[in-house]
Design a protein around this motif. Structure first.
Motif, PDB file in Angstrom:
ATOM      1  N   THR A   1       4.768 -10.291 -13.300  1.00  0.00           N
ATOM      2  CA  THR A   1       4.980 -11.743 -13.236  1.00  0.00           C
ATOM      3  C   THR A   1       5.599 -12.305 -14.499  1.00  0.00           C
ATOM      4  OG1 THR A   1       2.726 -12.112 -14.053  1.00  0.00           O
ATOM      5  CG2 THR A   1       3.032 -12.034 -11.664  1.00  0.00           C
ATOM      6  N   GLY A   2       5.501 -11.599 -15.623  1.00  0.00           N
ATOM      7  CA  GLY A   2       5.998 -12.119 -16.886  1.00  0.00           C
ATOM      8  C   GLY A   2       7.348 -11.553 -17.267  1.00  0.00           C
ATOM      9  N   ALA A   3       7.829 -11.944 -18.455  1.00  0.00           N
ATOM     10  CA  ALA A   3       9.168 -11.588 -18.899  1.00  0.00           C
ATOM     11  C   ALA A   3       9.154 -10.615 -20.065  1.00  0.00           C
ATOM     12  CB  ALA A   3       9.939 -12.845 -19.287  1.00  0.00           C
ATOM     13  N   THR A   4       8.107  -9.774 -20.170  1.00  0.00           N
ATOM     14  CA  THR A   4       8.095  -8.717 -21.176  1.00  0.00           C
ATOM     15  C   THR A   4       8.287  -7.368 -20.494  1.00  0.00           C
ATOM     16  OG1 THR A   4       5.676  -8.550 -21.068  1.00  0.00           O
ATOM     17  CG2 THR A   4       6.619 -10.003 -22.752  1.00  0.00           C
ATOM     18  N   TYR A   5       8.761  -6.380 -21.253  1.00  0.00           N
ATOM     19  CA  TYR A   5       9.097  -5.082 -20.685  1.00  0.00           C
ATOM     20  C   TYR A   5       7.847  -4.319 -20.247  1.00  0.00           C
ATOM     21  CZ  TYR A   5      13.469  -6.008 -23.202  1.00  0.00           C
ATOM     22  OH  TYR A   5      14.619  -6.564 -23.676  1.00  0.00           O
ATOM     23  N   ALA A   6       7.901  -3.735 -19.059  1.00  0.00           N
ATOM     24  CA  ALA A   6       6.825  -2.883 -18.557  1.00  0.00           C
ATOM     25  C   ALA A   6       7.144  -1.429 -18.884  1.00  0.00           C
ATOM     26  CB  ALA A   6       6.659  -3.075 -17.062  1.00  0.00           C
ATOM     27  N   SER A   7       6.110  -0.576 -18.874  1.00  0.00           N
ATOM     28  CA  SER A   7       6.323   0.847 -19.117  1.00  0.00           C
ATOM     29  C   SER A   7       5.357   1.678 -18.284  1.00  0.00           C
ATOM     30  CB  SER A   7       6.167   1.179 -20.606  1.00  0.00           C
ATOM     31  OG  SER A   7       4.822   1.012 -21.015  1.00  0.00           O
ATOM     32  N   PHE A   8       5.667   2.990 -18.187  1.00  0.00           N
ATOM     33  CA  PHE A   8       4.900   3.941 -17.375  1.00  0.00           C
ATOM     34  C   PHE A   8       4.780   5.228 -18.176  1.00  0.00           C
ATOM     35  CE2 PHE A   8       4.869   7.514 -14.391  1.00  0.00           C
ATOM     36  CZ  PHE A   8       3.845   7.160 -13.526  1.00  0.00           C
ATOM     37  N   ASP A   9       3.556   5.797 -18.261  1.00  0.00           N
ATOM     38  CA  ASP A   9       3.359   6.976 -19.103  1.00  0.00           C
ATOM     39  C   ASP A   9       2.157   7.773 -18.591  1.00  0.00           C
ATOM     40  OD1 ASP A   9       3.757   8.753 -21.141  1.00  0.00           O
ATOM     41  OD2 ASP A   9       3.162   7.410 -22.759  1.00  0.00           O
TER      42      ASP A   9
ATOM     43  N   TYR B   1      13.560   3.272 -17.409  1.00  0.00           N
ATOM     44  CA  TYR B   1      14.484   4.162 -18.088  1.00  0.00           C
ATOM     45  C   TYR B   1      13.675   5.149 -18.921  1.00  0.00           C
ATOM     46  CZ  TYR B   1      17.709   0.457 -16.809  1.00  0.00           C
ATOM     47  OH  TYR B   1      18.434  -0.477 -16.102  1.00  0.00           O
ATOM     48  N   TYR B   2      14.081   6.421 -18.893  1.00  0.00           N
ATOM     49  CA  TYR B   2      13.344   7.403 -19.680  1.00  0.00           C
ATOM     50  C   TYR B   2      13.744   7.293 -21.147  1.00  0.00           C
ATOM     51  CZ  TYR B   2      11.728  11.735 -21.708  1.00  0.00           C
ATOM     52  OH  TYR B   2      11.129  12.649 -22.530  1.00  0.00           O
ATOM     53  N   ASP B   3      12.764   7.026 -21.992  1.00  0.00           N
ATOM     54  CA  ASP B   3      12.950   6.898 -23.439  1.00  0.00           C
ATOM     55  C   ASP B   3      12.466   8.185 -24.090  1.00  0.00           C
ATOM     56  OD1 ASP B   3      12.932   6.307 -26.120  1.00  0.00           O
ATOM     57  OD2 ASP B   3      11.887   4.389 -25.926  1.00  0.00           O
ATOM     58  N   ALA B   4      13.413   9.085 -24.396  1.00  0.00           N
ATOM     59  CA  ALA B   4      13.042  10.385 -24.956  1.00  0.00           C
ATOM     60  C   ALA B   4      12.462  10.257 -26.355  1.00  0.00           C
ATOM     61  CB  ALA B   4      14.266  11.305 -24.976  1.00  0.00           C
ATOM     62  N   ALA B   5      12.925   9.267 -27.104  1.00  0.00           N
ATOM     63  CA  ALA B   5      12.452   9.108 -28.485  1.00  0.00           C
ATOM     64  C   ALA B   5      10.970   8.757 -28.533  1.00  0.00           C
ATOM     65  CB  ALA B   5      13.274   8.029 -29.187  1.00  0.00           C
TER      66      ALA B   5
ATOM     67  N   LYS C   1      -0.322  15.809 -15.708  1.00  0.00           N
ATOM     68  CA  LYS C   1       0.878  16.462 -15.194  1.00  0.00           C
ATOM     69  C   LYS C   1       2.030  16.328 -16.168  1.00  0.00           C
ATOM     70  CE  LYS C   1       4.212  16.570 -11.445  1.00  0.00           C
ATOM     71  NZ  LYS C   1       4.422  18.003 -11.659  1.00  0.00           N
ATOM     72  N   SER C   2       2.216  15.134 -16.744  1.00  0.00           N
ATOM     73  CA  SER C   2       3.321  14.940 -17.681  1.00  0.00           C
ATOM     74  C   SER C   2       3.006  13.798 -18.629  1.00  0.00           C
ATOM     75  CB  SER C   2       4.620  14.654 -16.928  1.00  0.00           C
ATOM     76  OG  SER C   2       5.695  14.525 -17.825  1.00  0.00           O
ATOM     77  N   ASP C   3       3.183  14.067 -19.947  1.00  0.00           N
ATOM     78  CA  ASP C   3       3.069  12.985 -20.927  1.00  0.00           C
ATOM     79  C   ASP C   3       4.447  12.483 -21.347  1.00  0.00           C
ATOM     80  OD1 ASP C   3       4.039  14.983 -22.569  1.00  0.00           O
ATOM     81  OD2 ASP C   3       2.209  15.203 -23.731  1.00  0.00           O
ATOM     82  N   PHE C   4       5.504  13.120 -20.820  1.00  0.00           N
ATOM     83  CA  PHE C   4       6.904  12.724 -21.050  1.00  0.00           C
ATOM     84  C   PHE C   4       7.330  12.834 -22.509  1.00  0.00           C
ATOM     85  CE2 PHE C   4       5.304   9.946 -17.513  1.00  0.00           C
ATOM     86  CZ  PHE C   4       5.868  10.676 -16.493  1.00  0.00           C
ATOM     87  N   ASN C   5       6.561  13.535 -23.309  1.00  0.00           N
ATOM     88  CA  ASN C   5       6.920  13.657 -24.721  1.00  0.00           C
ATOM     89  C   ASN C   5       8.141  14.546 -24.935  1.00  0.00           C
ATOM     90  OD1 ASN C   5       4.850  11.990 -25.449  1.00  0.00           O
ATOM     91  ND2 ASN C   5       3.439  13.633 -26.002  1.00  0.00           N
ATOM     92  N   SER C   6       8.320  15.552 -24.086  1.00  0.00           N
ATOM     93  CA  SER C   6       9.433  16.478 -24.264  1.00  0.00           C
ATOM     94  C   SER C   6      10.489  16.387 -23.165  1.00  0.00           C
ATOM     95  CB  SER C   6       8.921  17.917 -24.337  1.00  0.00           C
ATOM     96  OG  SER C   6       8.201  18.249 -23.156  1.00  0.00           O
ATOM     97  N   ASN C   7      10.139  15.790 -22.037  1.00  0.00           N
ATOM     98  CA  ASN C   7      11.122  15.637 -20.952  1.00  0.00           C
ATOM     99  C   ASN C   7      10.678  14.521 -20.017  1.00  0.00           C
ATOM    100  OD1 ASN C   7       9.383  16.844 -18.738  1.00  0.00           O
ATOM    101  ND2 ASN C   7       9.540  18.625 -20.090  1.00  0.00           N
ATOM    102  N   SER C   8      11.526  14.198 -19.064  1.00  0.00           N
ATOM    103  CA  SER C   8      11.286  13.069 -18.167  1.00  0.00           C
ATOM    104  C   SER C   8      10.305  13.391 -17.054  1.00  0.00           C
ATOM    105  CB  SER C   8      12.608  12.611 -17.542  1.00  0.00           C
ATOM    106  OG  SER C   8      13.103  13.599 -16.646  1.00  0.00           O
ATOM    107  N   GLY C   9       9.906  14.665 -16.926  1.00  0.00           N
ATOM    108  CA  GLY C   9       9.048  15.055 -15.821  1.00  0.00           C
ATOM    109  C   GLY C   9       9.770  15.062 -14.487  1.00  0.00           C
ATOM    110  N   ASP C  10      11.104  14.873 -14.522  1.00  0.00           N
ATOM    111  CA  ASP C  10      11.935  14.841 -13.315  1.00  0.00           C
ATOM    112  C   ASP C  10      11.488  13.767 -12.326  1.00  0.00           C
ATOM    113  OD1 ASP C  10      13.777  16.749 -14.047  1.00  0.00           O
ATOM    114  OD2 ASP C  10      12.612  18.417 -13.257  1.00  0.00           O
TER     115      ASP C  10
ATOM    116  N   PRO D   1      17.688   1.140 -25.698  1.00  0.00           N
ATOM    117  CA  PRO D   1      18.325   0.759 -26.962  1.00  0.00           C
ATOM    118  C   PRO D   1      19.452  -0.245 -26.756  1.00  0.00           C
ATOM    119  CG  PRO D   1      17.961   3.117 -26.904  1.00  0.00           C
ATOM    120  CD  PRO D   1      17.611   2.597 -25.537  1.00  0.00           C
ATOM    121  N   GLY D   2      19.374  -1.324 -27.501  1.00  0.00           N
ATOM    122  CA  GLY D   2      20.414  -2.345 -27.427  1.00  0.00           C
ATOM    123  C   GLY D   2      20.126  -3.464 -26.445  1.00  0.00           C
ATOM    124  N   ARG D   3      19.090  -3.299 -25.624  1.00  0.00           N
ATOM    125  CA  ARG D   3      18.792  -4.370 -24.671  1.00  0.00           C
ATOM    126  C   ARG D   3      18.136  -5.548 -25.383  1.00  0.00           C
ATOM    127  NH1 ARG D   3      15.536  -4.186 -18.819  1.00  0.00           N
ATOM    128  NH2 ARG D   3      15.844  -6.398 -18.377  1.00  0.00           N
TER     129      ARG D   3
END
Length: 394
Positions: A197-205, A66-70, A41-50, A79-81
């Protein structure tokens, strides 16, 4: 800051399965198996998929992606966190309303993830029925699952940013549940939540729903709305998709579901989720809706939610507004095939018959042709259950 164990315990205790929010129809997980996620449905490469994060229907303390467009994905890193996320947190995300591209009773959901530890971290998928961009009910759920149970994870190490290290993989699950239907007027939202459970950043794609070929599901709602009672009053949360040239959002309240007045304004800030707390809640029956105002003055309204008890969902039959002039909204339990809605005079003479959509829990009826007076509204839900109520036509 709350202790880790207290946040996790609160998360689990509120719902039994892991999330708060709308009423849960299925008290146990749906039947699960490996899914077919061939159609992306969405790979988020060009937009957030709403998509929206966090979900407006989940725990109020959920954190968001957070949506990371880059990089073309949703992530906790921006960026900056430099601060590490708190262990034991929950992070949620939700799709727009879509048609079910799968056959009835079935729903396939797939996504790629990065999490701290795929063996100990967990996720939950919920399929929520959406009606007029407003009330939502949990139709199907996976319950809490470990990532490693449904994928073969790979561990990655990011030397430049250790907090971006973790386990990655792809989940694809087939949910089988008799409450899941397909057809016109039946729309669902897919909500996915992680317990990390841990302190590293999670992601969704790489989000997918269904393995059917052909045209993808069409979005039918760009604003969802939900209300929940909090200590300060009633918090109304709404999410938006494709926010472009929006100036502000105005929360409106009504006591009859017909005449609305603005109770608060929130400036548009390129977010996916907004909220406002109404602190003046002395009246027992309250209706809410959100009006978006564009820079050029164009307005758009969300659906209407009615607060009952501590949230904005109820299975009880109700008709509003009453009195009404041109249209009524009938809120009812989920309807089966062959359901019938009738309107009759007080002496029992049927003057209007409507066939609601299968699976609907909210039906709009035009009453402009009726004469002024009181009427009886009756619903046969298609499964032997009959409910009735009255309303007044002005």
């Amino acid at each position: 800051m709350k202790h880790v164990y207290s946040r996790l315990l609160s998360f689990l205790c509120i719902s039994g399965l892991g999330l708060s929010g709308p009423s849960v129809l299925a008290q146990s997980p749906s039947l699960l198996s490996n899914g077919n996620c061939a159609v992306l449905k969405s790979d988020f490469n060009s937009n957030s998929g709403d998509l929206s994060s966090p979900s407006i229907h989940s725990n109020l303390f959920d954190e968001g992606f957070y949506y990371d467009a880059a990089n073309g994905l949703w992530t906790e890193f921006y960026p900056g966190r430099t601060t590490a996320p708190a262990p034991g947190r929950t992070v949620s995300i939700i799709s727009l309303s879509t048609f079910n591209p799968n056959p009835p009773t079935m729903y396939d959901v797939g996504f790629s993830y990065k999490t701290s530890n795929a063996t100990t971290d967990r996720f939950q998928i919920r399929i929520l029925e959406e009606v007029d961009g407003a009330d939502a009910r949990v139709i199907a759920s996976t319950g809490l699952q470990t990532f490693s149970s449904w994928s073969t994870p790979t561990t990655i190490a990011d030397a430049g940013n250790p907090l971006n290290s973790g386990d990655t993989g792809h989940v694809c699950i087939h949910l089988l549940d008799n409450d899941l239907q397909s057809g016109p007027g039946i729309f669902y939202r897919v909500e996915i939540a992680y317990i990390v459970t841990g302190a590293t950043y999670a992601s969704f794609d790489n989000f997918s729903i269904g393995g059917e070929t052909g045209a993808g599901p069409l979005p039918v709602s760009f604003i969802g709305i939900a209300g929940v009672k909090v200590n300060e009053g009633i918090m109304v949360r709404w999410d938006v998709g494709g926010e472009t040239d929006v100036k502000e959002y105005q929360l409106e309240k009504s006591t009859d579901g017909s005449s609305f007045a603005t109770v608060g304004t929130v400036a548009a800030n390129n977010k996916t989720v907004y909220s406002f707390t109404d602190r003046n809640i002395k009246l027992p029956a309250l209706f809410y809706r959100v009006k978006s105002v564009d820079l050029n003055g164009t307005v758009k309204y969300s659906g209407i939610v009615r607060m009952r008890g501590d949230n904005s969902y109820s299975n009880k039959l109700s008709v509003y507004p009453s009195p009404a002039r041109t249209e009524i909204t009938v809120q009812h339990s989920k309807l089966e095939q062959n359901a019938v809605l009738t309107i009759a005079t007080m002496d029992g003479r049927v003057i209007r018959s409507v066939t609601p959509a299968r699976g609907a829990s909210n039906t709009m009826v035009n009453i402009s042709a009726l004469q002024s007076g009181m009427y009886i509204l009756r619903i046969e839900n298609g499964n032997g259950k009959v409910e009735s109520s009255t309303f007044v036509k002005q």
